[in-house]
Design a protein around this motif. Structure first.
Motif, PDB file in Angstrom:
ATOM      1  N   LEU A 196     -38.037-102.753 -14.090  1.00  0.00           N
ATOM      2  CA  LEU A 196     -38.636-103.731 -13.185  1.00  0.00           C
ATOM      3  C   LEU A 196     -38.441-105.150 -13.701  1.00  0.00           C
ATOM      4  O   LEU A 196     -38.211-106.079 -12.919  1.00  0.00           O
ATOM      5  CB  LEU A 196     -40.123-103.417 -13.017  1.00  0.00           C
ATOM      6  N   LYS A 197     -38.532-105.323 -15.005  1.00  0.00           N
ATOM      7  CA  LYS A 197     -38.303-106.651 -15.579  1.00  0.00           C
ATOM      8  C   LYS A 197     -36.907-107.157 -15.242  1.00  0.00           C
ATOM      9  O   LYS A 197     -36.728-108.326 -14.861  1.00  0.00           O
ATOM     10  CB  LYS A 197     -38.492-106.621 -17.093  1.00  0.00           C
ATOM     11  N   LEU A 225     -43.221 -97.197 -19.506  1.00  0.00           N
ATOM     12  CA  LEU A 225     -42.469 -98.231 -20.230  1.00  0.00           C
ATOM     13  C   LEU A 225     -41.043 -98.336 -19.699  1.00  0.00           C
ATOM     14  O   LEU A 225     -40.503 -99.438 -19.553  1.00  0.00           O
ATOM     15  CB  LEU A 225     -42.455 -97.898 -21.725  1.00  0.00           C
ATOM     16  N   LYS A 226     -40.453 -97.208 -19.382  1.00  0.00           N
ATOM     17  CA  LYS A 226     -39.099 -97.216 -18.813  1.00  0.00           C
ATOM     18  C   LYS A 226     -39.081 -97.966 -17.482  1.00  0.00           C
ATOM     19  O   LYS A 226     -38.179 -98.777 -17.218  1.00  0.00           O
ATOM     20  CB  LYS A 226     -38.616 -95.778 -18.622  1.00  0.00           C
ATOM     21  N   ILE A 235     -43.363-107.718 -21.182  1.00  0.00           N
ATOM     22  CA  ILE A 235     -43.763-106.302 -21.215  1.00  0.00           C
ATOM     23  C   ILE A 235     -44.775-106.072 -22.339  1.00  0.00           C
ATOM     24  O   ILE A 235     -44.577-106.535 -23.473  1.00  0.00           O
ATOM     25  CB  ILE A 235     -42.530-105.396 -21.413  1.00  0.00           C
ATOM     26  N   PHE A 236     -45.846-105.354 -22.009  1.00  0.00           N
ATOM     27  CA  PHE A 236     -46.852-104.951 -22.986  1.00  0.00           C
ATOM     28  C   PHE A 236     -47.039-103.442 -22.864  1.00  0.00           C
ATOM     29  O   PHE A 236     -47.094-102.900 -21.754  1.00  0.00           O
ATOM     30  CB  PHE A 236     -48.185-105.662 -22.725  1.00  0.00           C
ATOM     31  N   HIS A 237     -47.150-102.767 -24.020  1.00  0.00           N
ATOM     32  CA  HIS A 237     -47.253-101.305 -24.008  1.00  0.00           C
ATOM     33  C   HIS A 237     -48.494-100.850 -24.784  1.00  0.00           C
ATOM     34  O   HIS A 237     -48.719-101.264 -25.924  1.00  0.00           O
ATOM     35  CB  HIS A 237     -45.994-100.696 -24.627  1.00  0.00           C
ATOM     36  N   LYS A 238     -49.308-100.042 -24.113  1.00  0.00           N
ATOM     37  CA  LYS A 238     -50.547 -99.487 -24.668  1.00  0.00           C
ATOM     38  C   LYS A 238     -51.601-100.573 -24.942  1.00  0.00           C
ATOM     39  O   LYS A 238     -51.412-101.728 -24.586  1.00  0.00           O
ATOM     40  CB  LYS A 238     -50.247 -98.654 -25.920  1.00  0.00           C
ATOM     41  N   ASP A 274     -46.762 -94.002 -12.845  1.00  0.00           N
ATOM     42  CA  ASP A 274     -45.654 -93.980 -13.809  1.00  0.00           C
ATOM     43  C   ASP A 274     -44.507 -93.047 -13.416  1.00  0.00           C
ATOM     44  O   ASP A 274     -43.595 -92.811 -14.205  1.00  0.00           O
ATOM     45  CB  ASP A 274     -46.150 -93.684 -15.229  1.00  0.00           C
ATOM     46  N   ALA A 275     -44.534 -92.583 -12.154  1.00  0.00           N
ATOM     47  CA  ALA A 275     -43.360 -91.929 -11.582  1.00  0.00           C
ATOM     48  C   ALA A 275     -42.661 -92.866 -10.603  1.00  0.00           C
ATOM     49  O   ALA A 275     -41.611 -92.527 -10.043  1.00  0.00           O
ATOM     50  CB  ALA A 275     -43.757 -90.631 -10.874  1.00  0.00           C
ATOM     51  N   GLY A 276     -43.260 -94.026 -10.375  1.00  0.00           N
ATOM     52  CA  GLY A 276     -42.658 -95.028  -9.503  1.00  0.00           C
ATOM     53  C   GLY A 276     -42.699 -94.669  -8.034  1.00  0.00           C
ATOM     54  O   GLY A 276     -41.903 -95.176  -7.243  1.00  0.00           O
ATOM     55  N   LYS A 277     -43.662 -93.836  -7.641  1.00  0.00           N
ATOM     56  CA  LYS A 277     -43.719 -93.403  -6.243  1.00  0.00           C
ATOM     57  C   LYS A 277     -44.539 -94.339  -5.355  1.00  0.00           C
ATOM     58  O   LYS A 277     -44.245 -94.497  -4.171  1.00  0.00           O
ATOM     59  CB  LYS A 277     -44.298 -91.982  -6.162  1.00  0.00           C
ATOM     60  N   HIS A 278     -45.602 -94.928  -5.909  1.00  0.00           N
ATOM     61  CA  HIS A 278     -46.486 -95.796  -5.127  1.00  0.00           C
ATOM     62  C   HIS A 278     -46.741 -97.093  -5.885  1.00  0.00           C
ATOM     63  O   HIS A 278     -46.892 -97.084  -7.109  1.00  0.00           O
ATOM     64  CB  HIS A 278     -47.830 -95.109  -4.846  1.00  0.00           C
ATOM     65  N   VAL A 279     -46.822 -98.197  -5.152  1.00  0.00           N
ATOM     66  CA  VAL A 279     -47.196 -99.484  -5.744  1.00  0.00           C
ATOM     67  C   VAL A 279     -48.323-100.053  -4.896  1.00  0.00           C
ATOM     68  O   VAL A 279     -48.212-100.148  -3.669  1.00  0.00           O
ATOM     69  CB  VAL A 279     -45.986-100.446  -5.859  1.00  0.00           C
TER      70      VAL A 279
END
Length: 331
Positions: free
Chosen positions: A19-20, A13-14, A34-37, A84-89
């Motif tokens: 990113l938004k 979520l962070k 943004i949508f969560h869960k 969710d660690a932002g390492k790969h997209v």
């Protein structure tokens, strides 16, 4: 472009919120939600409403959640996954026609994540016929032949693009030169030719809406058009029409720019401008003319019924420019 961001963890979520903020600065992007869960339920609800869906989650969750929603590569949204660690997209679905590959590279650039692209033509440095069509806003009639043509490119074949139009601007595209040749054609449509087989192609109408302060000269307007189209990675030659409001009929700069560029200039009636639903809103323009944005409204009107903005209002030293593309059925 409308983008949905989905996350399942606090760290995801962070990343979605960060990113938004970054994606919203891109004038090609009009909405980021943004949508969560509740991933499966959310995807079922929003799948057809967004141009791109980005899941900040394990790829397995996304794959299991979308498998029953996919229908056609011509209509499915771009699907991208980021850990969710932002390492790969990762570009997962609709890499070419949906634009997932390009958006993946943009996200990687914004976040310093490592982009993962797996489409064969891209990893071998070729421009697939579907990627070519996506980039230049062309419509392909017989999409069932895309795989055959792209496989031929990978085997070293060169595809002939036969066109009645002047497509010399394509020669400035290094990837195009690697895999294609241009030939003058007599038919009204563009053809991609491989041996005795062909794919029929027709460009969508691309319209730049222009609004200016009084007295802006043609040099500044042409430079503004170049800058606007550079956001879309398009040459000025790809533009079909320049449009503006009827209140600009006396502006010599717009008239001369149209003449120099050899592009038709359309003046749109004020009542027609007011009918268009624009993305940008200017209180000054709205108070004076009753329309949120002259450049957006003019572009949409001239592009035709059902057209869509692909570049929202961008301003350059007294010039406002927006770009719309037609959605009319071409085949």
């Amino acid at each position: 472009m409308k983008i949905a961001l989905l996350s399942v963890t606090k760290s995801g979520l962070k990343i979605s919120k960060q990113l938004k903020m970054k994606l919203s600065q891109d004038p090609r992007i009009f909405q980021v939600d943004i949508f969560h869960k509740n991933v499966k339920e959310t995807l079922r609800r929003i799948f057809d409403d967004y141009d791109a869906i980005i899941g900040i989650m394990a790829m397995g969750i996304m794959v299991r959640s979308i498998c029953g929603l996919l229908s056609d590569k011509r209509r499915d949204p771009a699907i991208i996954v980021m850990d969710d660690a932002g390492k790969h997209v990762i570009s997962l679905i609709s890499g070419h026609l949906g634009g997932a590959n390009d958006l993946t590279l943009e996200i990687a650039n914004l976040t310093s994540a490592r982009p993962v692209i797996t489409t064969s033509t891209d990893v071998h440095g070729c421009m697939g016929i579907d990627a070519l069509a996506k980039k230049y806003y062309w419509k392909i009639k017989n999409t069932d032949k895309i795989v055959k043509f792209n496989r031929a490119l990978l085997d070293g074949a060169k595809i002939i693009i036969e066109s009645p139009e002047n497509l010399e601007y394509l020669f400035n595209d290094q990837l195009f030169r690697k895999s294609y040749m241009i030939k003058k054609g007599e038919d009204k449509i563009i053809k991609a030719i491989l041996d005795k087989d062909e794919i029929k192609i027709k460009p969508c109408r691309l319209v730049a809406g222009v609004g200016t302060k009084k007295g802006i000269n043609e040099e500044k307007i042409i430079e503004g058009l170049k800058k606007a189209l550079s956001f879309l990675d398009l040459p000025l030659e790809r533009l079909d029409i320049i449009a503006t409001g009827e209140m600009k009929k006396g502006e010599k700069g717009i008239i001369n720019a149209s003449r120099i560029l050899k592009k038709p200039l359309k003046f749109v009636d004020l009542n027609d401008l007011r009918l268009e639903d624009t993305h940008s809103k200017s209180s000054f323009v709205e108070d004076k003319f009753g329309v949120g944005s002259v450049c957006e409204a003019a572009a949409l009107h001239v592009a035709g019924r059902g057209s869509r903005l692909i570049l929202r209002k961008t301003s350059y030293d007294g010039i406002a420019i927006a770009v719309a593309v037609s959605r009319e059925k071409v085949f």
